[in-house]
Design an enzyme around this catalytic site. Structure first.
Site, short mmCIF file in Angstrom:
data_model
loop_
_atom_site.label_atom_id
_atom_site.label_comp_id
_atom_site.label_asym_id
_atom_site.label_seq_id
_atom_site.Cartn_x
_atom_site.Cartn_y
_atom_site.Cartn_z
N ILE A 43 0.84 -1.20 0.00
CA ILE A 43 0.00 0.00 0.00
C ILE A 43 0.88 1.25 0.00
CG2 ILE A 43 -1.92 -1.17 1.15
CD1 ILE A 43 -1.08 0.24 3.75
N ASN B 31 1.32 -6.42 7.97
CA ASN B 31 2.57 -5.75 7.62
C ASN B 31 2.28 -4.37 7.01
OD1 ASN B 31 5.07 -4.92 6.50
ND2 ASN B 31 5.69 -7.03 6.17
N LYS C 73 4.07 -2.58 5.29
CA LYS C 73 4.66 -2.46 3.96
C LYS C 73 3.92 -3.30 2.92
CE LYS C 73 9.35 -1.40 5.52
NZ LYS C 73 10.79 -1.77 5.41
N GLU C 74 2.93 -4.04 3.36
CA GLU C 74 2.18 -4.88 2.43
C GLU C 74 0.71 -4.44 2.42
OE1 GLU C 74 3.26 -9.09 2.45
OE2 GLU C 74 4.97 -8.58 3.74
N MET C 75 -0.14 -5.06 3.24
CA MET C 75 -1.56 -4.69 3.23
C MET C 75 -1.91 -3.66 4.30
SD MET C 75 -3.27 -8.39 2.46
CE MET C 75 -3.75 -8.82 0.77
#
Length: 344
Positions: free
Chosen positions: A108, A148, A150-152
């Site tokens: 994201i 996370n 840095k992810e979702m």
């Protein structure tokens, strides 16, 4: 599952290299010790191949197909991310071999991840999930990207709230789960779908079943080299890997030569805190490997040819001749199986 329970190298006081050398001598025993929890395993694998280190993937896996269909829908739903932009399928596109082809995935707000995204295909055959093995199951793995930043960058309370406002999801969960929409049921559905993402019927599988014409003479030579160099000591079983941990750079210092060491490079150490697990990673499976570049946990290697050469150098301490390397690559390409449907 087609993997061996593995004690970490240093529980017995042995150096990783010693374990590797013993494994190279004993690879032929591995398939005899393995067990299978999937249905559809052929009862009569050709006798001449029964002691090979690689086993064919079964054509059928026994799951609840309705839950798998729901899981497929969730796998492709970006509402699992905080800003509704990132789905599981974004980093694991099925039509590209189950990975996005990037050294590190983008989450994201365009945030770059810390490590190369492994393929989701055949992930149910792994001894554990993530490069460092920190998740024991597919269900547990799902918590990682969801939380996370840095992810979702989301959480289950937020996700359940969003999905509960969808009438179709509400109906489907009520039909399949007594407790409706909740985190455990969402994870169960996605993991059920992921267990269907096997890739059977590769040309090499057909060869294992006795079809001599399924692979060429060069590919057969590549397979013999794959075994004689010792590759099969770590890459064996149904997934041709994924069932043990090994140090990156057994013979030559991969990280000393590469430099710029990050936290992600410490691998299993980040899970166990044991110094001897520093730079250890789950051995990746080689099924469909021609589709999953770039290679290694850091995504530093763009081609399969370079990956084979670097593995020979860092793991075996050998300079592999170009002819041998090319034959091994030809063999590796026979491991590409029947890919799953790619539509949501």
């Amino acid at each position: 599952m087609n993997h061996l329970p593995r004690k970490d190298h240093h529980e017995s006081g042995k150096r990783p290299g010693g374990t590797f050398i013993l494994a190279a001598a004993l690879w032929v025993l591995l398939p005899l010790l393995a067990t299978v929890s999937l249905s559809g395993e052929p009862k009569n694998v050709a006798k001449r191949y029964r002691n090979e280190p690689i086993r064919p993937i079964p054509a059928i896996v026994d799951v609840d197909r309705r839950k798998a269909a729901l899981g497929r829908r969730l796998f492709h739903d970006p509402r699992l991310s905080h800003d509704n932009t990132v789905s599981c399928a974004r980093c694991h596109p099925l039509k590209r071999g189950g990975t996005d082809g990037l050294p590190r995935s983008v989450g994201i707000k365009g945030t770059l991840g810390d490590i190369n995204t492994p393929t989701v295909l055949n992930s149910s055959l792994n001894i554990a999930q993530f490069w460092d093995g920190r998740a024991a199951t597919l269900e547990e793995q799902i918590d990682g990207p969801v939380h996370n930043p840095k992810e979702m960058g989301s959480n289950w309370k937020e996700i359940v709230s969003k999905l509960s406002r969808d009438k179709e999801y509400h109906r489907l969960f009520e039909e399949l789960y007594d407790t409706g929409i909740n985190a455990a049921n969402i994870k169960d559905a996605i993991a059920t779908f992921e267990r269907t993402l096997l890739t059977p019927d590769s040309r090499f599988d057909r060869f294992l079943h006795g079809d001599e014409q399924a692979i060429t003479d060069d590919e057969k030579k590549g397979y013999l080299l794959f075994k004689s160099y010792g590759c099969a000591s770590c890459h064996q079983g149904m997934a041709v890997g994924g069932n043990m941990y090994e140090k990156m750079g057994i013979v030559q210092g991969y990280f000393a030569e590469r430099g710029n060491i990050t936290r992600a490079d410490y691998g299993r150490f980040n899970v166990t805190g044991l110094k001897e697990h520093r730079f250890e990673f789950k051995v990746p499976g080689l099924r469909n490997v021609e589709l999953t570049a770039p290679y290694f946990h850091d995504g530093a290697v763009p081609t399969l040819e370079e990956a084979v050469s670097k593995m020979a150098y860092y793991q075996l301490g050998r300079e592999i001749p170009p002819r041998d390397r090319d034959l091994i690559v030809k063999f590796l390409k026979t491991l590409t199986g029947r890919l799953p449907e790619t539509s949501p």
